[in-house]
Design an enzyme around this catalytic site. Structure first.
Site: not given
Length: 411
Positions: A26, A46, A177, A200, A222, A253-255, A337, A366
């Site tokens: 939530v 916690p 992005p 993600d 991740k 994220g992204g493609d 990365m 970005g």
């Protein structure tokens, strides 16, 4: 005694203390909107999901890693109670009542003093829908009304079908992005139809707040160099929920196919006989530089651009990148990365022919409200990253296009 309908109001929370109790699903769904509103958010819990933990690590919220205690709601303007402890929820709700703090409860809406509406956004307009007591609280009905209004605003009709076409199996959706407005129309529609969303951290997290309460959100975050959900576990989750007849969206994220491991997921689904739809997304490799004012190509400056992963160093035996060949190219190099490896990457490029004065730009977060650009050269980039505390996610652009801007002379 008949219950009166809720009085709708828009809270202006910028700079005001908001307390969130509980760091689970939530909180993960509601925190982005509170952060976007500029609230001074204090989380008391916690434990927290990886995505919530990432918000705390980034300084977007303040996290007290402990259970609720009397006095936590002091000076608060608004509170969200979402713990798994019924006793703590009751005590916190009572404190909110004493201090006249508007309070939302995820476990018992009838005992709350405020309700969270189903919200959507279009062209600077926020649509918020509450179901009155007379009609009964039906989250699916409320979300459907919200969807119809938002879609109507987008296409100018304010008309939507009564029943959405459900997509069987799994949809691998590239979320773009980070800016929620940069997801494709098809991706957004599939997200609205989902029973389960496996998301993600780098996906457009603000879109999760628009999902109705019945949608299960699984955190597959991740976090760089932190805890993560193993790829095999993600594959298994996709298969398990799809086999239960649910409509599943894997929000990435992204493609999905640009360093997104989308093909691994597609292969696992195909092996299990699960139908899969792939929805391309805007890759950060071109969109993030563009958002920062950097064209990856420019007439007379760069006739090609190359996108590489920098998650392993050039001297690592696992690297599949021909760094000496990249150093000999004259075009733009986009590195994803690669923040923590940029020093070694820069050394390798210079050693194999790139000028140490080659411009470098690092664009962090970005297309989001937290976007910032840091400029350097191959000679100075390692020290600049340390001095400016550049952190992932960041897209790194190497080449003369870094210095091309709206005031640059046309070639």
């Amino acid at each position: 005694m008949a219950e009166h309908p809720a009085y709708p109001v828009g809270l202006r929370l910028s700079g005001r203390r908001v307390v969130v109790l509980g760091g689970g699903q939530v909180a993960q769904r509601r925190l982005p909107a509170l952060i976007a509103a500029g609230a001074d958010v204090v989380l008391v819990s916690p434990e927290a999901t990886p995505s919530v933990e990432a918000m705390a690590d980034a300084g977007e919220i303040t996290w007290h890693r402990r259970p609720y205690a009397e006095g936590d709601l002091a000076e608060a303007w608004y509170a969200l109670i979402a713990t798994s402890d019924p006793e703590a929820n009751e005590l916190a709700s009572a404190e909110a009542e004493r201090h006249r703090v508007w309070c939302v409860r995820s476990d018992d809406a009838d005992r709350a003093t405020a309700w969270t509406p189903a919200t959507g956004h279009s062209e600077g307009v926020t649509v918020a829908v509450l179901t009155t007591r007379a009609r009964g609280r039906d989250p699916r009905h409320t979300a459907a009304i919200r969807d119809a209004v938002v879609e109507g605003l987008r296409d100018g009709t304010l008309v939507a079908p009564h029943h959405r076409t459900r997509t069987p199996g799994v949809a691998l959706v590239g979320g773009g992005p980070g800016d929620p407005d940069l997801i494709t129309v098809r991706g957004r529609r599939l997200l609205a139809e989902a029973d389960v969303v496996i998301a993600d951290r780098l996906g457009p997290r603000d879109l999760l707040a628009e999902l109705p309460p019945h949608v299960e959100v699984i955190d597959a975050a991740k976090i760089p160099y932190g805890r993560y959900m193993a790829q095999e576990a993600i594959n298994n989750a996709l298969i398990e929920h799809a086999q239960q007849g649910k409509s599943v969206v894997r929000l990435k994220g992204g493609d999905p196919y640009v360093f997104g491991r989308g093909m691994e997921e597609l292969q696992a689904l195909a092996e299990a006989g699960i139908p899969c739809t792939v929805v391309p997304g805007i890759s950060s490799s071109i969109s993030v530089p563009g958002a920062a004012g950097i064209p990856v190509t420019h007439r007379g400056v760069a006739h090609e651009f190359t996108v590489v992963s920098g998650h392993v160093a050039p001297d690592d035996e696992r690297s599949l990148v021909d760094w000496p060949a990249l150093a000999r190219l004259t075009g733009t190099l986009v590195i994803l990365m690669g923040v923590d490896k940029i020093g070694k990457i820069a050394e390798t490029l210079v050693a194999h022919g790139r000028s140490p004065e080659t411009p470098v730009a690092l664009v962090q977060e970005g297309t989001t409200a937290a976007q910032r650009r840091v400029d350097a050269t191959l000679a100075t980039v390692a020290e600049t990253v340390r001095a400016e505390d550049v952190r992932p996610p960041a897209v790194i652009v190497v080449g003369a296009v870094v210095n091309v801007g709206p005031d640059a002379a046309r070639a």
